[in-house]
Design a protein around this motif. Structure first.
Motif, mmCIF file in Angstrom:
data_model
loop_
_atom_site.group_PDB
_atom_site.id
_atom_site.type_symbol
_atom_site.label_atom_id
_atom_site.label_comp_id
_atom_site.label_asym_id
_atom_site.label_seq_id
_atom_site.Cartn_x
_atom_site.Cartn_y
_atom_site.Cartn_z
ATOM 1 N N THR A 36 0.857 -1.184 0.000
ATOM 2 C CA THR A 36 0.000 0.000 0.000
ATOM 3 C C THR A 36 0.893 1.234 0.000
ATOM 4 N N GLN A 38 1.022 4.934 0.507
ATOM 5 C CA GLN A 38 0.262 6.048 1.066
ATOM 6 C C GLN A 38 0.590 7.353 0.348
ATOM 7 N N TYR A 111 -2.502 8.909 -5.080
ATOM 8 C CA TYR A 111 -2.307 8.221 -3.796
ATOM 9 C C TYR A 111 -3.571 8.329 -2.962
ATOM 10 N N PRO A 112 -3.813 7.327 -2.072
ATOM 11 C CA PRO A 112 -3.083 6.057 -1.925
ATOM 12 C C PRO A 112 -3.559 5.024 -2.950
ATOM 13 N N VAL A 114 -2.865 0.500 -4.096
ATOM 14 C CA VAL A 114 -2.332 -0.791 -3.664
ATOM 15 C C VAL A 114 -1.935 -1.614 -4.885
ATOM 16 N N GLN A 116 -0.673 -5.557 -5.865
ATOM 17 C CA GLN A 116 -0.639 -6.918 -5.347
ATOM 18 C C GLN A 116 0.047 -7.805 -6.380
ATOM 19 N N GLU A 138 -5.025 -2.277 -7.330
ATOM 20 C CA GLU A 138 -6.300 -1.947 -6.711
ATOM 21 C C GLU A 138 -7.285 -3.112 -6.756
#
Length: 333
Positions: A36, A38, A111-112, A114, A116, A138
């Protein structure tokens, strides 16, 4: 261990993904990684490595150290290999973050956000193997690695996926290494983990089930079947009406399989019926620990058993009170 084996875990030790319902006799090593961002200088890292639903290791989000959760893990590989793995994990995390920063410089993101990644390998019951590597953004797949071609393919057709595809497909040496890691090294390590973790893989816990009813409306009754304490995770739950399985429909609702604190699982299944409709109902449970048998909990007998238990408890209480009264009476006289 081969040199490429030493690179496997730092390269994809912690990656995200979903729980997989595996075919009986199939085993998967799944590595998940969440980052994540930020802002441009602040991020939080999470990671997990699982074999099936056995938690092998995790990444400390504060120190980025590896925590091992199974005592047999260190026996599966030589100590020197684990030392190299831990040192490479640090390098991998730094390289991955630099790659993401390079990607977002070429795209418009706020921002923020994610990122993966999910990768690993699976050995089928017939001995064949398959591997996978997916990068997500996301919560959605962004780009996938094509194992046979050694190239990356965009999933959605947008600016970010196109940029990621271009950046990664230019890294030909890296992609050749990925092919070896996923097709050879991952499978070799998974075979070792299967050997040393066989007791955990073959663990079985019997399910226990209860059936009870709740009022669902003026003319509706919700029959609830609660099954808990079972392991492994795959389970089959069905309702029977007069001995015949109730087909899927709005009256039938079964929850997802959820974990218990003791590393077993639980699941609920509800069936909406009309009170006193003249039918008999039963909850049927099938699970690996039961073998070819099924666990059958009739609704009517469930009620009768509960009532009988209350009656027995009440009678026992009456007997105890009576005995105390007689003892006190005799003591006074």
């Amino acid at each position: 261990m081969q040199p490429c084996c030493l690179l496997l875990f730092p390269f994809f030790f912690f990656f995200p993904g979903t729980w997989a319902e595996l075919e009986a006799g199939s085993h998967m090593l799944h590595l998940r990684h969440f980052v994540t961002f930020q802002n441009a200088t602040s991020m939080q890292v999470q990671g997990l490595c699982v074999m099936g639903d056995i938690n092998l290791g995790s990444l400390d989000s504060l120190t980025e150290d590896i925590h091992y959760h199974q005592p047999w893990l260190h026996s599966a590989l030589p100590k020197g290999d684990w030392d190299v793995i831990e040192s490479f994990v640090k390098s991998y995390l730094e390289d991955f973050n630099r790659l993401v920063q390079k990607l977002i410089r070429h795209t418009r993101v706020s921002y923020p956000f994610v990122f993966q990644t999910s990768k690993g390998c699976q050995i089928q019951p017939n001995g064949t193997a398959r591997s996978f590597f997916v990068i997500g953004y996301e919560g959605q797949d962004l780009i996938r690695f094509h194992l046979n071609k050694g190239t990356w393919d965009r999933v959605p057709d947008n600016e970010m996926s196109a940029t990621a595809e271009h950046l990664l497909n230019n890294a030909t040496t890296l992609n050749e290494l990925i092919q070896v890691l996923l097709n050879v090294t991952c499978v070799d390590i998974l075979e070792k983990f299967i050997e040393y973790g066989r007791a955990d893989l073959e663990r079985q816990e019997l399910p226990t089930a209860t059936v009870f009813a709740r009022k669902a409306g003026p003319a509706q009754l919700l029959l609830v079947c609660r099954i808990t304490g079972f392991y492994p995770r795959p389970i089959s739950v069905a309702w029977l009406r007069d001995g015949h399985e109730v087909p899927p429909g709005p009256a039938l609702n079964t929850s997802a399989v959820l974990p218990n604190a003791d590393l077993t699982y639980q699941v609920y299944s509800g069936l909406t019926v009309a009170p006193r409709d003249g039918h008999s109902y039963a909850c049927r449970v099938r699970h690996r620990s039961l073998g070819t048998r099924s666990l059958l909990i009739p609704w009517g007998q469930s009620n009768a058993g509960l009532i009988a238990g209350l009656v027995v408890a009440l009678l026992a209480a009456v007997v105890v009170i009576g005995a105390l009264w007689v003892w006190r009476y005799r003591k006074r006289h």
